[in-house]
Scaffold this active site. Sequence first.
Site, PDB file in Angstrom:
ATOM      1  N   CYS A 343       0.961  -0.662  -0.255  1.00 39.30           N
ATOM      2  CA  CYS A 343      -0.237   0.046  -0.046  1.00 39.30           C
ATOM      3  C   CYS A 343       1.033   1.333   0.132  1.00 39.30           C
ATOM      4  CB  CYS A 343      -0.886  -0.114   1.197  1.00 39.30           C
ATOM      5  SG  CYS A 343      -2.051  -1.681   0.967  1.00 39.30           S
ATOM      6  N   TYR A 372      21.902  -6.953  -4.606  1.00 34.82           N
ATOM      7  CA  TYR A 372      21.017  -5.589  -3.576  1.00 34.82           C
ATOM      8  C   TYR A 372      19.720  -5.953  -4.221  1.00 34.82           C
ATOM      9  CZ  TYR A 372      25.326  -3.394  -3.471  1.00 34.82           C
ATOM     10  OH  TYR A 372      26.582  -3.606  -3.238  1.00 34.82           O
TER      11      TYR A 372
END
Length: 422
Positions: A343, A372
Amino acid sequence: MHDFHYHNDALFCEDVPLERLAKEQGTPCYLYSHATLTRHFQAFDQAFASVPHLIAFAMKANSNLAILRLMASLGSGADIVSGGELFRALQAGIPANKIVFAGVGKSPEEIAYALDSDILLFNVESAAELQAINDVARGKGARARVALRVNPDIDPMTHPYITTGLKKSKFGIGADRALEEFTKAAALPNVEVIGVHAHIGSQLTQVSPFVDSLKKVVGLIETLKEQGIPIRYLNIGGGLGITYSDETPPHPTEYADAITPLLEAAQCEIIMEPGRVITGNAGVMLTRVLYIKETGTKNFAIVDAAMNDLLRPSLYEAHHDILPVRQVPNASTAVFDVVGPVCESGDFLAQNRTLPVVKAGDLLAVMSAGAYGFAMASNYNSRPRTSEIMVKGGESFVIRERETFEDLVRGERIPAFLEAKV
Ligand SMILES: *Cc1c(COP(=O)(O)O)cnc(C)c1O
């Protein structure tokens, strides 16, 4: 080059179809190719065969124990930035005498742990840290081996968030102060100054900033020698870039050819700390399309992976290629935002990306996710972290289990005074 390729329109990792891995392991998940990891390490290692060197894999790029064990088996050491990384490196079997410790904020506990483990050296980032290392070492009656990280004030021409060698950066000791700090360090009783370290940034796609930086550093080493401070190790850091979309970074051999004369001039043992260039293109994140949502202005492909699983697009607006796991010949294309369930409007894996038309249920491979990627994953929105899988030939191995809901709340406590309240 990597080992993710199409065979009869199905995307494979080495000899294993990604469709099969999705069925067996679920999605989202990270997949790594053993062959690519091995080849990338060896290519880098061989490029520098003419100079005495130690590769200390920058494990912040990918710190899974199995990946580290593979690196150790190929002869790698580790560049660590925390006590937790030291623990992982040792667990994975990386010898302590191949471990170097960087980072601007080492705590006294981390310094003590590294001294007790007898690591090769600390890369020291400030005068205050040098004093702290000296103090901890004195308490143990020890002498800490250190390299001072200098900041050569070179612009690596990469993303500002991964630029580390400019004067305004928090890393290293300014080039103008370096001689003074080395002299002070050499006088401290509980440290032994044996190295110079420079790491100017990440995802560099040209050799010239490396060359410019090294020229300054080699000049410093010569001055130090004249001042009676002989330097045994020159640590050139990491930072060599990879191809995410259309970048054309130098191959390790080009990089090596450009800097080897300078390395030879330094007359030191060379330490290098590649991260991304070893694992970046050796991994992908596999995800499934949950829904297609057309809003009139945009097409969203809503997938089951999100920014908590792969942060780079949200953090750096980084580009990752996205490939369909099942290719449809002559498929029509459309422009999509590929977004996750988290969200946040910043939760996307790609924006305005032209993709072959995808539908709910389709599998997508987010490429170049081996560095990463999982290392930056979090539990935001209480999303269990994904599994990680290593593929070797026709076999696949779970190298990290998918987290469970129980894993999410492990370690949390409700104090007694709250317990009776529901
Ligand atoms: C991050 C980092 C590296 C590795 O950088 P890559 O771009 O992944 O090669 C090496 N050394 C230091 C000190 C770092 O902080």
